[in-house]
Design a protein around this motif. Sequence first.
Motif, PDB file in Angstrom:
ATOM      1  N   THR A  50       0.812  -1.220   0.000  1.00  0.00           N
ATOM      2  CA  THR A  50       0.000   0.000   0.000  1.00  0.00           C
ATOM      3  C   THR A  50       0.846   1.270   0.000  1.00  0.00           C
ATOM      4  O   THR A  50       0.297   2.371  -0.097  1.00  0.00           O
ATOM      5  N   THR A  51       2.168   1.137   0.103  1.00  0.00           N
ATOM      6  CA  THR A  51       3.040   2.311   0.272  1.00  0.00           C
ATOM      7  C   THR A  51       3.811   2.694  -0.980  1.00  0.00           C
ATOM      8  O   THR A  51       4.587   3.653  -0.960  1.00  0.00           O
ATOM      9  N   LEU A  52       3.624   1.975  -2.084  1.00  0.00           N
ATOM     10  CA  LEU A  52       4.488   2.139  -3.256  1.00  0.00           C
ATOM     11  C   LEU A  52       4.046   3.312  -4.127  1.00  0.00           C
ATOM     12  O   LEU A  52       3.547   3.145  -5.233  1.00  0.00           O
ATOM     13  N   GLN A  53       4.270   4.522  -3.637  1.00  0.00           N
ATOM     14  CA  GLN A  53       3.814   5.723  -4.341  1.00  0.00           C
ATOM     15  C   GLN A  53       4.936   6.730  -4.542  1.00  0.00           C
ATOM     16  O   GLN A  53       4.705   7.934  -4.543  1.00  0.00           O
ATOM     17  N   ARG A  54       6.153   6.262  -4.712  1.00  0.00           N
ATOM     18  CA  ARG A  54       7.269   7.165  -4.977  1.00  0.00           C
ATOM     19  C   ARG A  54       7.084   7.840  -6.334  1.00  0.00           C
ATOM     20  O   ARG A  54       6.752   7.175  -7.326  1.00  0.00           O
ATOM     21  N   VAL A  55       7.299   9.160  -6.370  1.00  0.00           N
ATOM     22  CA  VAL A  55       7.175   9.909  -7.618  1.00  0.00           C
ATOM     23  C   VAL A  55       8.166   9.358  -8.640  1.00  0.00           C
ATOM     24  O   VAL A  55       9.358   9.250  -8.380  1.00  0.00           O
ATOM     25  N   GLY A  56       7.657   8.982  -9.809  1.00  0.00           N
ATOM     26  CA  GLY A  56       8.505   8.436 -10.862  1.00  0.00           C
ATOM     27  C   GLY A  56       8.725   6.947 -10.769  1.00  0.00           C
ATOM     28  O   GLY A  56       9.310   6.353 -11.676  1.00  0.00           O
ATOM     29  N   ALA A  57       8.283   6.324  -9.680  1.00  0.00           N
ATOM     30  CA  ALA A  57       8.466   4.871  -9.519  1.00  0.00           C
ATOM     31  C   ALA A  57       7.318   4.331  -8.674  1.00  0.00           C
ATOM     32  O   ALA A  57       7.511   3.822  -7.576  1.00  0.00           O
TER      33      ALA A  57
ATOM     34  N   PHE B  18      -2.587  -0.496  -4.217  1.00  0.00           N
ATOM     35  CA  PHE B  18      -3.315  -1.482  -3.419  1.00  0.00           C
ATOM     36  C   PHE B  18      -3.955  -0.826  -2.201  1.00  0.00           C
ATOM     37  O   PHE B  18      -3.466   0.174  -1.684  1.00  0.00           O
ATOM     38  N   PHE B  19      -5.027  -1.439  -1.733  1.00  0.00           N
ATOM     39  CA  PHE B  19      -5.535  -1.131  -0.400  1.00  0.00           C
ATOM     40  C   PHE B  19      -5.377  -2.367   0.472  1.00  0.00           C
ATOM     41  O   PHE B  19      -5.219  -3.484  -0.025  1.00  0.00           O
ATOM     42  N   MET B  20      -5.396  -2.170   1.773  1.00  0.00           N
ATOM     43  CA  MET B  20      -5.301  -3.276   2.722  1.00  0.00           C
ATOM     44  C   MET B  20      -6.270  -3.038   3.865  1.00  0.00           C
ATOM     45  O   MET B  20      -6.481  -1.900   4.302  1.00  0.00           O
ATOM     46  N   ILE B  21      -6.868  -4.113   4.346  1.00  0.00           N
ATOM     47  CA  ILE B  21      -7.749  -4.035   5.504  1.00  0.00           C
ATOM     48  C   ILE B  21      -7.581  -5.313   6.320  1.00  0.00           C
ATOM     49  O   ILE B  21      -7.301  -6.380   5.766  1.00  0.00           O
ATOM     50  N   ARG B  22      -7.687  -5.184   7.642  1.00  0.00           N
ATOM     51  CA  ARG B  22      -7.592  -6.361   8.515  1.00  0.00           C
ATOM     52  C   ARG B  22      -8.788  -6.375   9.457  1.00  0.00           C
ATOM     53  O   ARG B  22      -9.089  -5.370  10.102  1.00  0.00           O
TER      54      ARG B  22
ATOM     55  N   ALA C 204      -3.133   4.932  -2.184  1.00  0.00           N
ATOM     56  CA  ALA C 204      -3.544   5.757  -3.322  1.00  0.00           C
ATOM     57  C   ALA C 204      -4.737   5.158  -4.044  1.00  0.00           C
ATOM     58  O   ALA C 204      -5.137   5.657  -5.094  1.00  0.00           O
ATOM     59  N   SER C 205      -5.326   4.100  -3.495  1.00  0.00           N
ATOM     60  CA  SER C 205      -6.411   3.412  -4.191  1.00  0.00           C
ATOM     61  C   SER C 205      -7.719   4.188  -4.170  1.00  0.00           C
ATOM     62  O   SER C 205      -8.547   4.059  -5.069  1.00  0.00           O
ATOM     63  N   GLY C 206      -7.939   4.984  -3.103  1.00  0.00           N
ATOM     64  CA  GLY C 206      -9.207   5.676  -2.956  1.00  0.00           C
ATOM     65  C   GLY C 206     -10.372   4.731  -2.757  1.00  0.00           C
ATOM     66  O   GLY C 206     -11.514   5.064  -3.092  1.00  0.00           O
ATOM     67  N   ALA C 207     -10.129   3.548  -2.206  1.00  0.00           N
ATOM     68  CA  ALA C 207     -11.142   2.507  -2.112  1.00  0.00           C
ATOM     69  C   ALA C 207     -12.164   2.796  -1.021  1.00  0.00           C
ATOM     70  O   ALA C 207     -11.820   2.856   0.157  1.00  0.00           O
ATOM     71  N   ALA C 208     -13.427   2.937  -1.426  1.00  0.00           N
ATOM     72  CA  ALA C 208     -14.502   3.096  -0.451  1.00  0.00           C
ATOM     73  C   ALA C 208     -14.670   1.837   0.387  1.00  0.00           C
ATOM     74  O   ALA C 208     -15.151   1.897   1.522  1.00  0.00           O
ATOM     75  N   LEU C 209     -14.270   0.685  -0.147  1.00  0.00           N
ATOM     76  CA  LEU C 209     -14.343  -0.571   0.606  1.00  0.00           C
ATOM     77  C   LEU C 209     -13.579  -0.488   1.919  1.00  0.00           C
ATOM     78  O   LEU C 209     -13.951  -1.118   2.909  1.00  0.00           O
ATOM     79  N   VAL C 210     -12.498   0.288   1.918  1.00  0.00           N
ATOM     80  CA  VAL C 210     -11.661   0.401   3.110  1.00  0.00           C
ATOM     81  C   VAL C 210     -12.191   1.469   4.054  1.00  0.00           C
ATOM     82  O   VAL C 210     -12.222   1.282   5.274  1.00  0.00           O
ATOM     83  N   GLU C 211     -12.616   2.586   3.499  1.00  0.00           N
ATOM     84  CA  GLU C 211     -12.975   3.734   4.324  1.00  0.00           C
ATOM     85  C   GLU C 211     -14.359   3.632   4.936  1.00  0.00           C
ATOM     86  O   GLU C 211     -14.650   4.296   5.928  1.00  0.00           O
ATOM     87  N   ALA C 212     -15.238   2.814   4.371  1.00  0.00           N
ATOM     88  CA  ALA C 212     -16.614   2.749   4.856  1.00  0.00           C
ATOM     89  C   ALA C 212     -16.670   2.214   6.293  1.00  0.00           C
ATOM     90  O   ALA C 212     -15.864   1.364   6.682  1.00  0.00           O
TER      91      ALA C 212
END
Length: 467
Positions: free
Chosen positions: A301-308, A313-317, A331-339
Amino acid sequence: MADSKLFAGHAVRRLRRASGLTQAAMAELLDISASYLNLIERNQRPLSATLLLRLSERFDFDPRQLSASEPGGGADALRRRLADPIFADLEIDRAEMEEWLAGAPGAAEAFARAYDRIGQGVAPVAAGTHDPVAPVRREIERWRNHFADLDRMAEEIADELRMGAGDLYGAIAERLRVRHQLAIRILPFDVLPGTLRRLDLHARQLQLSELLDPASRTFAAAFQLAQIEARDAIEALVRAGGFEERPSERLYRRHLTSYFAAALMMPYARFLRACESTGYDVELLQRRFGAGFEQIAHRLTTLQRVGARGLPFFMIRIDRAGQVSKRYAGASGAALVEAPGRCPLWALHHAFDRPGTLIRQMVELDAGSGAPGQRWFTLARTVQPPGRRQGDIRAEFAVGLGVEASLAAPLTAARGIDLKGEATQVGLGCRACLREDCPQRSAPPAARALLINDRERGLSPFAFVSD
């Protein structure tokens, strides 16, 4: 930043006001017209790379703060909050939301803080009590769970450790011993009852329980190294968070320290290359980096380096009761996670029936979700954190991973799945779901009036007004 459009008018306006400048005065310093600056502040024009450079040179600030300081986490984060059933009758579209952000960023941030403070629409358990996790999640979301400075520092240390030894755990242990006069000692469970890790400064020892598996031992050692060598960088991020309560500050500090530890075990560039070459094969990544399933899932879920950038992904437990103990939208913007709720038709909940098995599923958000038509390829698997047991109770959770179906083709796990084919229709929990024919419904939707008919009964135990 040069390859993408960055709309950050609120941040530019805040910077101008903090500097005590009028639009005309600031425009003159930046060698642009006042009318152009006005358009930028209203988010009708993006910031160019050239203008970012001028802002950085003439106002002495880090340009990354522009993208990291969006009110309420930005339009996507606000939209997820507004998907709550209590706002169902307002029908706020994206254009209206962007106008709100541009015209009244302070009000948007105030709304986000107030909403998070009451637990995403749920009243506090008792008057005067606050959820210390909500502001931490908001700050993590603001950064999209990617902390570039920590990643770079962890990569540098990881490279140094690789030169000294092939075994990462051994290399970290040696660094702690030589540079920081800390020895690692593995102790029996009965010597450390109820404790997995303890720092004994008097004995100059990091004491670890024998219950920890190899991946968890490496993580614990990396966590200790992060507390020492990444302390200044972590404290700078904590201060920038501006937390009002100490528990939130400490939770955020622990998250950042854990982030650094994971980045040390899975250095960004090497991990991303491995992801792309293996098709994001989670089990293979576990073996290659000596990490656990949950550690790999979080790192994805952390792979958002500029240029790479990696796939978003989103993750939930969750536990067996469906309670969420971790959630990262990245960076997924997933409503599945935030709801605030989840749909029982999502196979995440079925993972407990097949412990240790990776479950694949295509899901699509239904029309009443606030984000209709979004399709996700999801993975779910149970995990048992090492050492987390008390008597006959052994902790067990289900970890869910997901990525937009349109992006899932490179995944090894997606082979044989028709990513454009049928998908399970899911909602965001019964209280937020407007699906009328679901026999699994456990509660009526919060935004609709109930229809009670003593002469007939439909598939769902709750009938309601459809519009």
